[in-house]
Design an enzyme around this catalytic site. Structure first.
Site, PDB file in Angstrom:
ATOM      1  N   LYS A  20       3.677  17.601  -6.533  1.00 38.55           N
ATOM      2  CA  LYS A  20       3.328  16.415  -7.467  1.00 38.55           C
ATOM      3  C   LYS A  20       1.791  16.198  -7.462  1.00 38.55           C
ATOM      4  CE  LYS A  20       2.902  13.246  -3.904  1.00 38.55           C
ATOM      5  NZ  LYS A  20       1.512  12.640  -3.744  1.00 38.55           N
TER       6      LYS A  20
ATOM      7  N   ASP B 271       8.278   9.249  -1.744  1.00 45.02           N
ATOM      8  CA  ASP B 271       7.943  10.227  -2.609  1.00 45.02           C
ATOM      9  C   ASP B 271       9.159  10.962  -2.970  1.00 45.02           C
ATOM     10  OD1 ASP B 271       5.474   9.411  -2.530  1.00 45.02           O
ATOM     11  OD2 ASP B 271       4.409  11.367  -1.759  1.00 45.02           O
TER      12      ASP B 271
HETATM   13  O1  C5P Z   1       7.525   7.046   2.835  1.00 43.49           O
HETATM   14  P1  C5P Z   1       7.097   8.272   3.827  1.00 43.49           P
HETATM   15  O2  C5P Z   1       7.959   8.361   4.983  1.00 43.49           O
HETATM   16  O3  C5P Z   1       6.688   9.267   2.982  1.00 43.49           O
HETATM   17  O4  C5P Z   1       5.609   7.555   4.103  1.00 43.49           O
HETATM   18  C1  C5P Z   1       4.616   8.225   5.149  1.00 43.49           C
HETATM   19  C2  C5P Z   1       3.765   7.171   5.705  1.00 43.49           C
HETATM   20  O5  C5P Z   1       2.795   6.952   4.622  1.00 43.49           O
HETATM   21  C3  C5P Z   1       4.512   5.903   5.968  1.00 43.49           C
HETATM   22  O6  C5P Z   1       4.804   5.919   7.634  1.00 43.49           O
HETATM   23  C4  C5P Z   1       3.209   5.077   5.945  1.00 43.49           C
HETATM   24  O7  C5P Z   1       2.529   5.066   7.087  1.00 43.49           O
HETATM   25  C5  C5P Z   1       2.738   5.314   4.689  1.00 43.49           C
HETATM   26  N1  C5P Z   1       2.972   4.996   3.557  1.00 43.49           N
HETATM   27  C6  C5P Z   1       2.621   3.575   3.515  1.00 43.49           C
HETATM   28  N2  C5P Z   1       2.896   3.093   1.911  1.00 43.49           N
HETATM   29  C7  C5P Z   1       3.635   3.621   1.177  1.00 43.49           C
HETATM   30  C8  C5P Z   1       3.841   4.927   1.384  1.00 43.49           C
HETATM   31  C9  C5P Z   1       3.826   5.662   2.601  1.00 43.49           C
HETATM   32  O8  C5P Z   1       1.964   3.061   4.098  1.00 43.49           O
HETATM   33  N3  C5P Z   1       4.025   3.015   0.093  1.00 43.49           N
END
Ligand code: C5P
Length: 297
Positions: free
Chosen positions: A10, A137
């Site tokens: 993406k 994501d």
């Molecule tokens: O949700 P995901 O595990 O992909 O997110 C990875 C990291 O990115 C999270 O641990 C956080 O530090 C950051 N993140 C965030 N806010 C979001 C998505 C991700 O701070 N909406």
């Protein structure tokens, strides 16, 4: 017997980031567009859970239970009272740690593959539920196309796209950690009063019309200053792509992959050629979006 699922990368055509929440995540207005770079994830029966990976950057992919593909298999198995005895093989083409949701894609693909292999027959809603647990994501990797993600990006509203957009992606020589980029976003914004994120009507209208010129002036990425702060050389890549005629040049998600929107397929080839010759980046790929989400092949 084995099941193979193809899943797209993406790009974020808008990534509006709000202040850090108490849980450490950030509220987003995240307009995702799936593009035609794909990982292929194959699930086959095995004695025990095993992850393997091949392709560019495969040596940087964790093969333990922290891999989102492993976590997907475990989550689905737990829900159906099964043992997650499966070999998941990932054929990588999406850049690793590149800001193109490669890890999320593998999580969504492994979930669909295991569901088919084990005959669990989970509903779409159940699959999306598990995806949201796995990462912000991951639900979008399942659905593909184009969507607005709110909350931490996991709550999706599908969007209409009125045409094909031509993109060039420039890979970087090293990765960036998404949490590190969000931390840098917080540091840069300290004391600045960050507004709540709102979807841009101009971005939604441009997607609906399929007009690359309109999309080019509307794209935005609030994580770009943070990514550039941690990886200043990306500015040279962005400048090289703009000079080559890209209508827009942005960091993809948390980076460090850079994304260039071209007016048409021929212009994309020109931009890619100039970027390759510029010496400012690693591999360069030409592709288009929207692309379909995770599908069994
Ligand atoms: O949700 P995901 O595990 O992909 O997110 C990875 C990291 O990115 C999270 O641990 C956080 O530090 C950051 N993140 C965030 N806010 C979001 C998505 C991700 O701070 N909406």
């Amino acid at each position: 017997m084995s099941v193979t699922v193809r899943v797209p990368a993406k790009v974020n055509v808008q990534l509006a980031v709000g202040p850090a929440r108490p849980d450490g995540f950030h509220d987003l207005a995240n307009v995702f567009l799936a593009v035609g770079l794909y990982d292929e994830v194959t699930a086959s029966p095995a004695e025990t859970l095993r992850i393997t990976c091949a392709g560019p950057g495969a040596d940087q992919v964790p093969l333990d239970r922290t891999n989102l593909a492993a976590r997907a298999a475990v989550a689905l198995a737990e829900r159906y009272g099964l043992a997650p005895d499966v070999h998941v093989h990932i054929d990588k083409d999406i850049p690793v740690a590149g800001g193109m949701a490669g890890g999320s894609a593998d999580g969504a693909a492994a979930l669909v593959a295991c569901d088919a292999l084990w005959g669990t027959g989970a509903s779409r809603a159940e699959l999306l539920d598990i995806c949201a647990e796995l990462g912000s994501d991951v639900p979008f990797s399942l659905v593909g196309g184009a969507a607005l993600g709110t909350g931490r990006g996991e709550r999706l509203t599908e969007l209409k796209v009125g045409g094909t957009f031509h993109w060039v992606f420039a890979m970087a020589e090293r990765g960036l950690s998404t949490p590190a980029v969000f931390r840098e976003f917080d540091r840069l914004g300290e004391g600045a009063g960050i507004p709540d994120p709102v979807a841009s009507q101009a971005v939604l209208d441009a997607l609906a019309s399929g007009d690359p010129g309109a999309l080019a002036v509307a794209v935005s990425n609030d994580l770009q200053p943070a990514a550039l702060s941690l990886f200043p050389e990306l500015a040279d890549t962005l400048a090289a792509g703009r000079a080559a005629g890209a209508l827009a040049a942005i960091v993809s998600g948390s980076g460090p992959t850079t994304a260039f929107l071209a007016g048409d397929a021929d212009a994309a080839v020109v931009v890619a050629g100039v970027l390759r010759a510029s010496g400012t980046c690693g591999a360069v790929r030409v592709t288009e979006g929207p692309a379909v989400g995770a599908v069994v092949v």
